[in-house]
Motif scaffolding. Sequence first.
Motif, PDB file in Angstrom:
ATOM      1  N   ASN A  35       0.816  -1.214   0.000  1.00  0.00           N
ATOM      2  CA  ASN A  35       0.000   0.000   0.000  1.00  0.00           C
ATOM      3  C   ASN A  35       0.848   1.263   0.000  1.00  0.00           C
ATOM      4  OD1 ASN A  35      -2.410  -1.411  -0.069  1.00  0.00           O
ATOM      5  ND2 ASN A  35      -2.621  -1.440   2.162  1.00  0.00           N
ATOM      6  N   ASP A  36       2.058   1.166  -0.538  1.00  0.00           N
ATOM      7  CA  ASP A  36       2.919   2.331  -0.656  1.00  0.00           C
ATOM      8  C   ASP A  36       2.178   3.455  -1.386  1.00  0.00           C
ATOM      9  OD1 ASP A  36       5.404   3.864  -0.723  1.00  0.00           O
ATOM     10  OD2 ASP A  36       5.383   3.414  -2.868  1.00  0.00           O
ATOM     11  N   ALA A  37       2.139   4.638  -0.761  1.00  0.00           N
ATOM     12  CA  ALA A  37       1.310   5.734  -1.279  1.00  0.00           C
ATOM     13  C   ALA A  37       1.749   6.157  -2.681  1.00  0.00           C
ATOM     14  CB  ALA A  37       1.356   6.922  -0.318  1.00  0.00           C
ATOM     15  N   TYR A  38       3.036   6.123  -2.942  1.00  0.00           N
ATOM     16  CA  TYR A  38       3.523   6.512  -4.274  1.00  0.00           C
ATOM     17  C   TYR A  38       3.028   5.534  -5.343  1.00  0.00           C
ATOM     18  CZ  TYR A  38       6.882   7.176  -8.109  1.00  0.00           C
ATOM     19  OH  TYR A  38       7.472   7.358  -9.334  1.00  0.00           O
ATOM     20  N   ARG A  39       3.097   4.256  -5.044  1.00  0.00           N
ATOM     21  CA  ARG A  39       2.600   3.256  -5.997  1.00  0.00           C
ATOM     22  C   ARG A  39       1.098   3.410  -6.214  1.00  0.00           C
ATOM     23  NH1 ARG A  39       5.810  -1.330  -6.909  1.00  0.00           N
ATOM     24  NH2 ARG A  39       3.971  -2.654  -7.105  1.00  0.00           N
ATOM     25  N   GLU A 102       6.580  18.836  -6.033  1.00  0.00           N
ATOM     26  CA  GLU A 102       6.025  19.578  -4.903  1.00  0.00           C
ATOM     27  C   GLU A 102       6.133  18.767  -3.609  1.00  0.00           C
ATOM     28  OE1 GLU A 102       4.790  22.606  -4.764  1.00  0.00           O
ATOM     29  OE2 GLU A 102       3.730  22.598  -2.834  1.00  0.00           O
ATOM     30  N   VAL A 103       5.871  17.463  -3.712  1.00  0.00           N
ATOM     31  CA  VAL A 103       5.960  16.601  -2.529  1.00  0.00           C
ATOM     32  C   VAL A 103       7.398  16.549  -2.010  1.00  0.00           C
ATOM     33  CG1 VAL A 103       5.849  14.193  -1.765  1.00  0.00           C
ATOM     34  CG2 VAL A 103       3.935  15.193  -3.029  1.00  0.00           C
ATOM     35  N   VAL A 104       8.363  16.483  -2.936  1.00  0.00           N
ATOM     36  CA  VAL A 104       9.767  16.455  -2.529  1.00  0.00           C
ATOM     37  C   VAL A 104      10.171  17.776  -1.892  1.00  0.00           C
ATOM     38  CG1 VAL A 104      12.137  16.362  -3.407  1.00  0.00           C
ATOM     39  CG2 VAL A 104      10.446  14.701  -4.203  1.00  0.00           C
ATOM     40  N   GLU A 105       9.751  18.883  -2.506  1.00  0.00           N
ATOM     41  CA  GLU A 105      10.149  20.213  -2.024  1.00  0.00           C
ATOM     42  C   GLU A 105       9.459  20.562  -0.711  1.00  0.00           C
ATOM     43  OE1 GLU A 105      12.388  22.318  -3.513  1.00  0.00           O
ATOM     44  OE2 GLU A 105      12.779  20.579  -4.816  1.00  0.00           O
ATOM     45  N   LYS A 110       7.414  12.975   1.494  1.00  0.00           N
ATOM     46  CA  LYS A 110       6.328  12.182   2.094  1.00  0.00           C
ATOM     47  C   LYS A 110       4.979  12.647   1.545  1.00  0.00           C
ATOM     48  CE  LYS A 110       4.332   9.695   5.522  1.00  0.00           C
ATOM     49  NZ  LYS A 110       2.972   9.729   4.944  1.00  0.00           N
ATOM     50  N   ILE A 111       4.245  11.730   0.927  1.00  0.00           N
ATOM     51  CA  ILE A 111       2.954  12.082   0.341  1.00  0.00           C
ATOM     52  C   ILE A 111       1.960  12.399   1.457  1.00  0.00           C
ATOM     53  CG2 ILE A 111       1.033  11.191  -1.032  1.00  0.00           C
ATOM     54  CD1 ILE A 111       3.348   9.434  -2.431  1.00  0.00           C
ATOM     55  N   LYS A 116      -6.568  18.184   2.570  1.00  0.00           N
ATOM     56  CA  LYS A 116      -6.398  19.489   1.932  1.00  0.00           C
ATOM     57  C   LYS A 116      -5.063  19.556   1.173  1.00  0.00           C
ATOM     58  CE  LYS A 116      -7.100  24.063   1.428  1.00  0.00           C
ATOM     59  NZ  LYS A 116      -5.946  24.397   0.587  1.00  0.00           N
ATOM     60  N   GLN A 117      -3.988  19.177   1.845  1.00  0.00           N
ATOM     61  CA  GLN A 117      -2.668  19.219   1.202  1.00  0.00           C
ATOM     62  C   GLN A 117      -2.610  18.281  -0.003  1.00  0.00           C
ATOM     63  OE1 GLN A 117       0.018  18.226   4.410  1.00  0.00           O
ATOM     64  NE2 GLN A 117       0.125  20.351   5.141  1.00  0.00           N
ATOM     65  N   LEU A 118      -3.170  17.075   0.171  1.00  0.00           N
ATOM     66  CA  LEU A 118      -3.140  16.096  -0.922  1.00  0.00           C
ATOM     67  C   LEU A 118      -3.953  16.583  -2.116  1.00  0.00           C
ATOM     68  CD1 LEU A 118      -2.156  13.257  -1.753  1.00  0.00           C
ATOM     69  CD2 LEU A 118      -4.275  12.334  -0.795  1.00  0.00           C
TER      70      LEU A 118
END
Length: 357
Positions: A35-39, A102-105, A110-111, A116-118
């Motif tokens: 369930n990795d969020a990036y995948r 944007e997630v990296v910066e 971390k996703i 709201k942020q997502l």
Amino acid sequence: MNDKRLEHINISAFQEDLLRWYEENKRDLPWRENNDAYRVWVSEIMLQQTKVDTVIPYFNRFMEKYPTVYELAEADQQDVLKQWEGLGYYSRARNLQTAVREVVEAYDGKIPEDPKQLGDLKGVGPYTKGAILSIAYNQPIPAVDGNVMRVFSRVLHIEEDIAQSSTKKLFEHYVEEMISKEDPSSFNQAIMDLGATICTPKQPMCMFCPVMEHCQAYVEGIQDRLPVKKKAKKQQKKKYIALLIQNKEGKYVIEKRPDSGLLAGLWQFPMIPADDIVKKDWQPWLQENYGLDVEINESCTSIKHVFSHIIWNVDVRKASTNEETVQDSRLEFVSLEELKKYPFPVPHQKMIPFLEE
DNA sequence: AAATCGGGGCC
DNA sequence: GGCCCAGATTT
């Protein structure tokens, strides 16, 4: 809110029957390895308006090349589009990379678990937000797509037009009421699997449905008439002449499409809009628009390509030029070998075999 | 609210 | 040919 539709359903029994079925019958899909969020994120973007079988090879190649947000954030956009080549809706790829950067910066890679942020990330709309929050982070948030609207239009006998954008809010309300608070991840995925394998658009297999006894449409025998969806209007037709222009060195002219609009950022062979330009004006039009002096030969093939809202009819012709450099910044001269590194839309990929003859 | 944005597979 | 697909963004 009008909840009369919920009076006839035992929600906890529905959840129980659905989740038991899912545990036994869930599809074995590459993005379900964990369930990795990036995948989950990458898979959900690729799956927008796209069949599972189409996505699988793209997803596997993509994860191999960009295993985490960091590899994707640092990648060249043209390479990402090349990975996406043939999958369609190319703004998905550009938006995904923008959002990953944007997630990296902003979030240290971390996703976000915050809705709201997502939801503020580029390309993450209401559906994708709900899918990531429920599947990766187990939050009880609706993820309403075509499957969910079809299943619940039948289960709850909802006749609202699912083509209307306002209708989705109605379904989000009902999913909020019905989603399992213990296992929202499995609940949302179970509805999708049910919609894909049993509660299908045509001829649903109600006899195999784990929730048939909870289904209002099945009880009434009207499952074939739901969901209600307004017809799409027909596509507009456009004619083009595509030119496979070769120079004395054996190189070909290719053109980068604009950064916005249809097929943005992809490459193609120069095209003359044949609806607007008559044959005797082809040469001056090419000089005017590309700064190219071209000799055009006979047609070698024609290609019909159907988009969602346009139909292209492309007459493909070989052509030659004496130029060796281009004036226009959109154009490049490339060899057959170099050409393979550029992302091309499918109709133009179909022209490439005619270069070698 | 409607239009834009791909491509493939099914009937 | 029409329809659908694990929709989001722009107009």
